[in-house]
Design a protein around this motif. Structure first.
Motif, PDB file in Angstrom:
ATOM      1  N   GLU A  59      92.012  60.789 -26.225  1.00 35.03           N
ATOM      2  CA  GLU A  59      90.713  61.446 -26.364  1.00 35.03           C
ATOM      3  C   GLU A  59      90.012  61.009 -27.642  1.00 35.03           C
ATOM      4  OE1 GLU A  59      91.810  65.520 -26.098  1.00 35.03           O
ATOM      5  OE2 GLU A  59      92.164  65.459 -23.927  1.00 35.03           O
ATOM      6  N   THR A  60      90.765  60.888 -28.735  1.00 38.35           N
ATOM      7  CA  THR A  60      90.157  60.470 -29.993  1.00 38.35           C
ATOM      8  C   THR A  60      89.756  59.001 -29.950  1.00 38.35           C
ATOM      9  OG1 THR A  60      91.628  62.041 -31.110  1.00 38.35           O
ATOM     10  CG2 THR A  60      90.437  60.485 -32.491  1.00 38.35           C
ATOM     11  N   TYR A  61      90.576  58.168 -29.346  1.00 37.93           N
ATOM     12  CA  TYR A  61      90.285  56.740 -29.195  1.00 37.93           C
ATOM     13  C   TYR A  61      88.959  56.546 -28.452  1.00 37.93           C
ATOM     14  CZ  TYR A  61      91.336  51.814 -27.979  1.00 37.93           C
ATOM     15  OH  TYR A  61      91.314  50.453 -27.819  1.00 37.93           O
ATOM     16  N   TRP A  62      88.765  57.339 -27.399  1.00 37.69           N
ATOM     17  CA  TRP A  62      87.558  57.190 -26.595  1.00 37.69           C
ATOM     18  C   TRP A  62      86.323  57.801 -27.261  1.00 37.69           C
ATOM     19  CZ3 TRP A  62      90.915  59.114 -22.016  1.00 37.69           C
ATOM     20  CH2 TRP A  62      91.573  58.007 -21.423  1.00 37.69           C
ATOM     21  N   ALA A  63      86.528  58.812 -28.105  1.00 40.15           N
ATOM     22  CA  ALA A  63      85.394  59.589 -28.605  1.00 40.15           C
ATOM     23  C   ALA A  63      84.821  59.079 -29.919  1.00 40.15           C
ATOM     24  CB  ALA A  63      85.802  61.054 -28.768  1.00 40.15           C
ATOM     25  N   THR A  64      85.628  58.390 -30.729  1.00 37.61           N
ATOM     26  CA  THR A  64      85.193  58.054 -32.082  1.00 37.61           C
ATOM     27  C   THR A  64      85.235  56.551 -32.323  1.00 37.61           C
ATOM     28  OG1 THR A  64      87.445  58.287 -32.972  1.00 37.61           O
ATOM     29  CG2 THR A  64      86.062  60.251 -32.957  1.00 37.61           C
ATOM     30  N   ASP A  65      84.435  56.101 -33.265  1.00 38.64           N
ATOM     31  CA  ASP A  65      84.400  54.678 -33.616  1.00 38.64           C
ATOM     32  C   ASP A  65      85.465  54.325 -34.644  1.00 38.64           C
ATOM     33  OD1 ASP A  65      82.219  54.244 -31.929  1.00 38.64           O
ATOM     34  OD2 ASP A  65      80.799  54.816 -33.496  1.00 38.64           O
ATOM     35  N   GLU A  66      86.013  55.340 -35.272  1.00 37.23           N
ATOM     36  CA  GLU A  66      87.062  55.126 -36.272  1.00 37.23           C
ATOM     37  C   GLU A  66      87.970  56.350 -36.247  1.00 37.23           C
ATOM     38  OE1 GLU A  66      87.375  54.681 -41.133  1.00 37.23           O
ATOM     39  OE2 GLU A  66      85.634  53.835 -40.066  1.00 37.23           O
ATOM     40  N   PHE A  67      89.275  56.135 -36.203  1.00 34.75           N
ATOM     41  CA  PHE A  67      90.160  57.297 -36.174  1.00 34.75           C
ATOM     42  C   PHE A  67      91.529  56.958 -36.743  1.00 34.75           C
ATOM     43  CE2 PHE A  67      92.255  55.406 -32.578  1.00 34.75           C
ATOM     44  CZ  PHE A  67      93.438  56.101 -32.371  1.00 34.75           C
ATOM     45  N   ALA A  68      92.247  58.024 -37.067  1.00 34.68           N
ATOM     46  CA  ALA A  68      93.645  57.935 -37.481  1.00 34.68           C
ATOM     47  C   ALA A  68      94.365  59.108 -36.840  1.00 34.68           C
ATOM     48  CB  ALA A  68      93.769  57.985 -38.999  1.00 34.68           C
ATOM     49  N   HIS A  69      95.668  58.975 -36.693  1.00 29.83           N
ATOM     50  CA  HIS A  69      96.447  60.046 -36.076  1.00 29.83           C
ATOM     51  C   HIS A  69      97.797  60.147 -36.764  1.00 29.83           C
ATOM     52  CE1 HIS A  69      98.085  62.630 -32.870  1.00 29.83           C
ATOM     53  NE2 HIS A  69      99.203  61.925 -33.027  1.00 29.83           N
TER      54      HIS A  69
END
Length: 305
Positions: A148-158
């Protein structure tokens, strides 16, 4: 009700010509979707019984193709039908790799992907790919978080209990926004709650319709309680017919019956409110020509109703 057809990605017809022929024929016949499943192992003596009528894994699974590669190939030979997994075991690879593969497929198919996740039934497959059998629900939840984060944001970390992803730019985005539909195969109370709270919809298998719609009602009530709009959820029902030459007794359906009985079942499912139904004609011994002929009779019979 949308109608779908399983691709021949298992058994003797799992080859390029089989996939091309079924893909093109399904689109020509008016089917709405194509579906494929996921296997990585076919042990002689599985550690758990197969959830089938006889408790034995069908021999067709001894020859299995990669589901996402098969759907990409089908996408290249079609233009309209949607492409679904029923089911993809999303726990057998790291979530970041899964996100890249699924997003790529949605882009290459021009936004036709329906992602159906399941947890499988065979611990042997988990052992073979180095993933623990225990804690599958928590692993799926964290996998969904990353997707969900990969698809929703242009930059992310987990940073989670199982996976860590350093901060990264994500330029690849799915054609379908905000994400491709994600459906879950689930039957336990916890699994049905996950469908209601996190998924686009539910991937059940054929069962008596009063049982099916009873579980669907539970999902819709749970969705409403969690603040979601139940009307936005989608049910895609898998039917694995065991075809007989003579009509089965009513109590045998949908476990076995004639093609006409399965047509009647599909019509009744549509009347009950099922959004989509897809049929896997590879579960019964038949040639590819026979399967295609039955697929034509099935879609014509259901649409005629």
């Amino acid at each position: 009700m949308r109608l779908g057809l399983a691709l021949p990605t298992f058994g003797a017809d799992a080859h390029a010509d089989g996939v091309i022929r079924v893909s093109r024929t399904a689109e020509d016949l008016g089917y709405d979707s194509l579906w494929t499943g996921d296997r990585v192992l076919a042990p002689r003596s599985p550690s758990a019984p197969c959830p089938s009528r006889e408790g034995v894994m069908p021999r067709i699974y001894e020859n299995h193709m990669d589901p996402l590669t098969s759907l990409a190939f089908a996408a290249a030979h079609t233009s309209r039908v949607r492409l679904g997994t029923s089911t993809l075991n999303g726990l057998w690879q790291p979530p970041l790799m899964l996100a890249r593969s699924l997003t790529t497929l949605d882009v290459l198919s021009r936004g036709r992907l329906d992602i159906g996740f399941g947890l499988g039934w065979m611990p042997d497959e988990y052992s073979a790919v180095g993933v623990p059998w225990e804690g599958r629900g928590a692993r799926l939840d964290e996998t969904l978080d990353i997707l969900e984060t990969y698809w929703a944001t242009d930059e992310f970390a987990h940073r989670g209990a199982l996976f860590t992803v350093p901060r990264t730019v994500v330029g690849l985005k799915p054609e379908q926004r905000p994400r491709p539909p994600v459906l879950l195969a689930a039957f336990t109370p916890a699994g049905l709650r996950r469908v209601a709270r996190r998924a686009t919809g539910w991937l059940p298998v054929a069962m008596p319709l009063h049982q099916l719609m009873g579980r669907w009602k539970t999902i819709l009530e749970e969705a409403e309680e969690s603040g979601r709009n139940p009307a936005e959820l989608h049910m895609a029902l898998r039917v694995n017919p065991a075809l007989t030459d003579v009509r089965a007794e009513p109590e045998q359906m949908p476990r076995s019956g004639t093609l006409d009985q399965y047509i009647d079942y599909a019509r009744a499912a549509a009347e009950a409110g099922v959004h989509e139904l897809f049929i896997d004609l590879g579960q019964s011994p038949a040639t590819l020509d026979e399967r295609i002929e039955r697929a034509g009779r099935f879609v014509e019979g259901v649409r005629a109703g």
